[in-house]
Design a protein around this motif. Structure first.
Motif, short mmCIF file in Angstrom:
data_model
loop_
_atom_site.label_atom_id
_atom_site.label_comp_id
_atom_site.label_asym_id
_atom_site.label_seq_id
_atom_site.Cartn_x
_atom_site.Cartn_y
_atom_site.Cartn_z
N GLY A 189 0.77 -1.23 0.01
CA GLY A 189 -0.01 -0.27 -0.10
C GLY A 189 0.91 1.37 -0.14
N LEU A 190 0.49 2.31 -0.76
CA LEU A 190 1.33 3.35 -0.90
C LEU A 190 0.90 4.52 0.05
CD1 LEU A 190 1.82 3.44 -4.95
CD2 LEU A 190 3.53 3.16 -3.22
N PRO A 191 1.68 5.31 0.34
CA PRO A 191 1.20 6.45 1.35
C PRO A 191 0.07 7.34 0.51
CG PRO A 191 3.56 6.80 0.80
CD PRO A 191 3.05 5.28 0.12
N VAL A 192 -0.55 8.21 1.14
CA VAL A 192 -1.35 9.27 0.86
C VAL A 192 -0.45 10.21 0.28
CG1 VAL A 192 -3.36 8.48 2.13
CG2 VAL A 192 -2.02 10.28 2.73
N GLY A 193 -0.83 10.91 -0.77
CA GLY A 193 -0.20 12.00 -1.40
C GLY A 193 -0.50 12.36 -2.91
N THR A 194 0.52 13.08 -3.25
CA THR A 194 0.12 13.56 -4.82
C THR A 194 1.22 12.59 -5.57
OG1 THR A 194 -0.44 15.49 -4.03
CG2 THR A 194 0.50 15.40 -6.41
N TYR A 195 0.87 11.93 -6.50
CA TYR A 195 1.59 11.22 -7.29
C TYR A 195 1.61 11.79 -8.81
CZ TYR A 195 1.94 7.63 -3.82
OH TYR A 195 1.99 7.32 -2.42
N PHE A 196 2.23 11.17 -9.83
CA PHE A 196 2.29 11.69 -11.05
C PHE A 196 1.95 10.51 -12.18
CE2 PHE A 196 4.22 13.28 -15.12
CZ PHE A 196 3.71 14.77 -15.06
N TYR A 197 1.18 10.63 -13.00
CA TYR A 197 1.02 9.37 -14.03
C TYR A 197 1.51 9.89 -15.49
CZ TYR A 197 -3.20 11.85 -15.80
OH TYR A 197 -4.01 12.53 -16.51
N ILE A 198 1.71 8.86 -16.13
CA ILE A 198 1.96 9.00 -17.54
C ILE A 198 1.08 7.97 -18.10
CG2 ILE A 198 3.53 8.88 -19.24
CD1 ILE A 198 5.60 9.93 -17.26
N LEU A 199 0.34 8.19 -18.99
CA LEU A 199 -0.74 7.22 -19.78
C LEU A 199 -0.22 7.49 -21.14
CD1 LEU A 199 -3.34 5.41 -20.48
CD2 LEU A 199 -4.35 7.63 -20.44
N LYS A 200 0.17 6.15 -21.87
CA LYS A 200 0.52 6.07 -23.15
C LYS A 200 -0.42 4.97 -24.11
CE LYS A 200 5.51 6.95 -22.40
NZ LYS A 200 6.75 6.28 -22.26
N TYR A 201 -0.97 5.23 -24.85
CA TYR A 201 -1.70 4.32 -25.68
C TYR A 201 -1.90 4.60 -27.40
CZ TYR A 201 -5.27 8.04 -25.87
OH TYR A 201 -6.14 9.23 -26.01
N LYS A 202 -2.00 3.48 -28.23
CA LYS A 202 -1.89 3.49 -29.38
C LYS A 202 -3.38 3.46 -29.56
CE LYS A 202 2.57 1.89 -30.78
NZ LYS A 202 3.33 0.85 -31.21
N ASP A 203 -3.88 4.29 -30.57
CA ASP A 203 -5.35 4.15 -31.17
C ASP A 203 -5.36 3.25 -32.51
OD1 ASP A 203 -4.29 5.09 -33.56
OD2 ASP A 203 -5.22 7.37 -33.13
N SER A 204 -6.56 2.94 -33.00
CA SER A 204 -6.93 2.03 -33.92
C SER A 204 -6.04 2.24 -35.27
CB SER A 204 -8.14 1.64 -34.19
OG SER A 204 -8.77 3.08 -34.69
N ASP A 205 -5.60 3.14 -35.33
CA ASP A 205 -4.51 3.45 -36.46
C ASP A 205 -3.10 3.33 -36.08
OD1 ASP A 205 -6.81 3.96 -37.89
OD2 ASP A 205 -6.86 6.30 -37.38
N ALA A 206 -2.92 3.04 -34.94
CA ALA A 206 -1.53 2.69 -34.32
C ALA A 206 -0.91 3.98 -34.35
CB ALA A 206 -0.77 1.83 -35.18
N LYS A 207 -1.44 5.12 -34.04
CA LYS A 207 -0.87 6.37 -33.62
C LYS A 207 -1.04 6.62 -32.11
CE LYS A 207 -2.02 11.21 -34.30
NZ LYS A 207 -3.08 12.25 -34.25
N GLN A 208 0.35 6.92 -31.71
CA GLN A 208 0.77 6.91 -30.31
C GLN A 208 0.25 8.09 -29.68
OE1 GLN A 208 2.96 4.63 -28.87
NE2 GLN A 208 2.26 5.62 -26.91
N HIS A 209 -0.55 8.16 -28.46
CA HIS A 209 -0.96 9.29 -27.77
C HIS A 209 -0.35 9.10 -26.26
CE1 HIS A 209 -4.32 10.12 -30.43
NE2 HIS A 209 -4.21 8.94 -30.74
N GLU A 210 -0.12 10.23 -25.80
CA GLU A 210 0.54 10.39 -24.27
C GLU A 210 -0.17 11.45 -23.58
OE1 GLU A 210 4.76 9.84 -23.92
OE2 GLU A 210 4.78 11.13 -22.15
N SER A 211 -0.54 11.05 -22.30
CA SER A 211 -1.10 12.33 -21.63
C SER A 211 -0.51 12.02 -20.15
CB SER A 211 -2.49 12.23 -21.61
OG SER A 211 -3.32 11.08 -20.91
N SER A 212 -0.40 12.95 -19.52
CA SER A 212 0.12 12.85 -17.80
C SER A 212 -0.55 14.04 -17.05
CB SER A 212 1.63 13.12 -18.11
OG SER A 212 1.83 14.30 -18.75
N GLY A 213 -0.30 13.84 -15.78
CA GLY A 213 -0.96 14.56 -14.70
C GLY A 213 -0.73 14.19 -13.52
#
Ligand code: CA
Ligand code: CA
Ligand code: CA
Ligand code: CA
Length: 337
Positions: free
Chosen positions: A307-331
């Motif tokens: 279990g991780l301590p409460v607090g602020t973390y940072f995520y990075i999401l990467k995914y490819k769409d159906s056209d194999a185009k890469q997308h990335e978002s973070s926050g």
């Protein structure tokens, strides 16, 4: 003596002329047509006896849909318009052309027809505003007897795999509609959401009460005259990150929910703590089995299943769409109890 005999025969002919009797009303199949559906001479007589057609000449009106034969039989052609028809025919004795009778043939041409309209309602069970696998589509059907004869044994089928159609066979009078007997439910699959829609078409069948002629129609989504499949648009592939996570099991934000990620299985989610240490990493994040619930997991994380301590973390999401185009978002990701 001979002349007297001839006169006697003539007198007899006048006393027993051709007797022509009306025929019908006879119902015939206007869709398929019918050969020799009647012999108009069958109930007529000549000198009190059944008529041998070779002894008479029959004259009929002309018709683009009916064929009148010299033996007294009548055919109706396929695709004859429905309705009532009346034909006056005259029958004259060949040996005595002034010996004639006339009668009327009455025919009802049945043209059974049916139409079905299929409409769809998406049931957003979790009120998310988006389609999720496991939610449903309800279909309603309006069936109308568009022909000129009553129909019975009316049933619908739908070829969409997994759809459940309910409703018992019905009968409909001419011009009668039914929109309550039949319905169907379909459970949405993730593949439907990826396709952004569900498209299907129902078929209705019924048979004419009089002649048993089976008619069918493919459903339209709007009107009785067309055959356009029903398309239900499903919006479920728009990514939205819900970045508050409180894994206390109260059913609220218990996991890091990335709406729409199910549509993009070729994905990676990484979560870092405030010192930039990778604490969670998953491929094929799916919100169900591959999901972040405040537990440290991943290939390169040092401490797993902790279990991780409460607090602020940072995520990075990467995914490819159906056209194999890469997308990335973070926050930022806010972990609380
Ligand atoms: Ca007759
Ligand atoms: Ca939903
Ligand atoms: Ca149709
Ligand atoms: Ca919670």
């Amino acid at each position: 003596a001979t002349a007297t005999a001839n006169e006697l025969i003539t007198v007899t002919a006048v006393d027993d002329p051709i007797v022509a009797i009306n025929d019908g009303l006879i119902t015939v199949d206007g869709i398929n047509g019918a050969l020799e559906f009647i012999n108009v001479l069958d109930n007529d007589s000549l000198y009190g006896l059944p008529i041998n057609s070779s002894d008479v000449v029959i004259s009929y009106p002309t018709s683009p849909y009916f064929e009148f034969n010299s033996d007294g039989t009548v055919n109706v052609k396929p695709n004859t318009p429905g309705g009532n028809y009346a034909f006056t025919y005259q029958v004259c004795e060949k040996a005595n052309p002034s010996n004639c009778g006339s009668a009327i043939l009455n025919v009802f041409v049945e043209v059974p027809a049916i139409a079905i309209i299929k409409t769809a309602t998406f049931n957003d069970i979790d009120n998310s505003g988006f389609a999720n696998a496991g939610e449903t589509i309800t279909y309603n059907f309006k069936v109308t007897n568009t022909g000129n004869v009553p129909l019975s044994g009316i049933m619908i089928t739908d070829l969409l795999p997994g759809i459940v159609v309910s409703g018992q066979p019905i009968s409909l009078a001419v011009n009668e509609s039914d929109e309550h007997t039949f319905s169907a439910v379909y459970t949405i699959l993730q593949s439907d959401i990826n396709n952004k829609s569900v498209t299907n078409q129902a078929i209705v069948k019924g048979s004419s009460s009089a002649k048993g002629v089976v008619v069918e129609d493919k459903s339209d989504y709007l009107n009785n005259l067309e055959d356009n499949p029903t398309v239900t648009a499903l919006e479920g592939c728009l990514i939205k990150v819900f970045n508050a996570v409180s894994p206390n099991g109260d059913g609220d934000n218990d996991k890091f929910y990335i709406r729409g990620i199910e549509c993009y299985p070729d994905n990676t989610v990484e979560i870092y703590n405030r010192w930039g240490v990778l604490v969670f990493e998953k491929d094929h994040y799916d919100n169900i089995s591959n999901t972040f619930k405040g537990i440290s997991e991943g290939r390169t994380t040092i401490k797993t299943s902790e279990g991780l301590p409460v607090g602020t973390y940072f995520y990075i999401l990467k995914y490819k769409d159906s056209d194999a185009k890469q997308h990335e978002s973070s926050g930022y990701l806010y972990l609380s109890n």
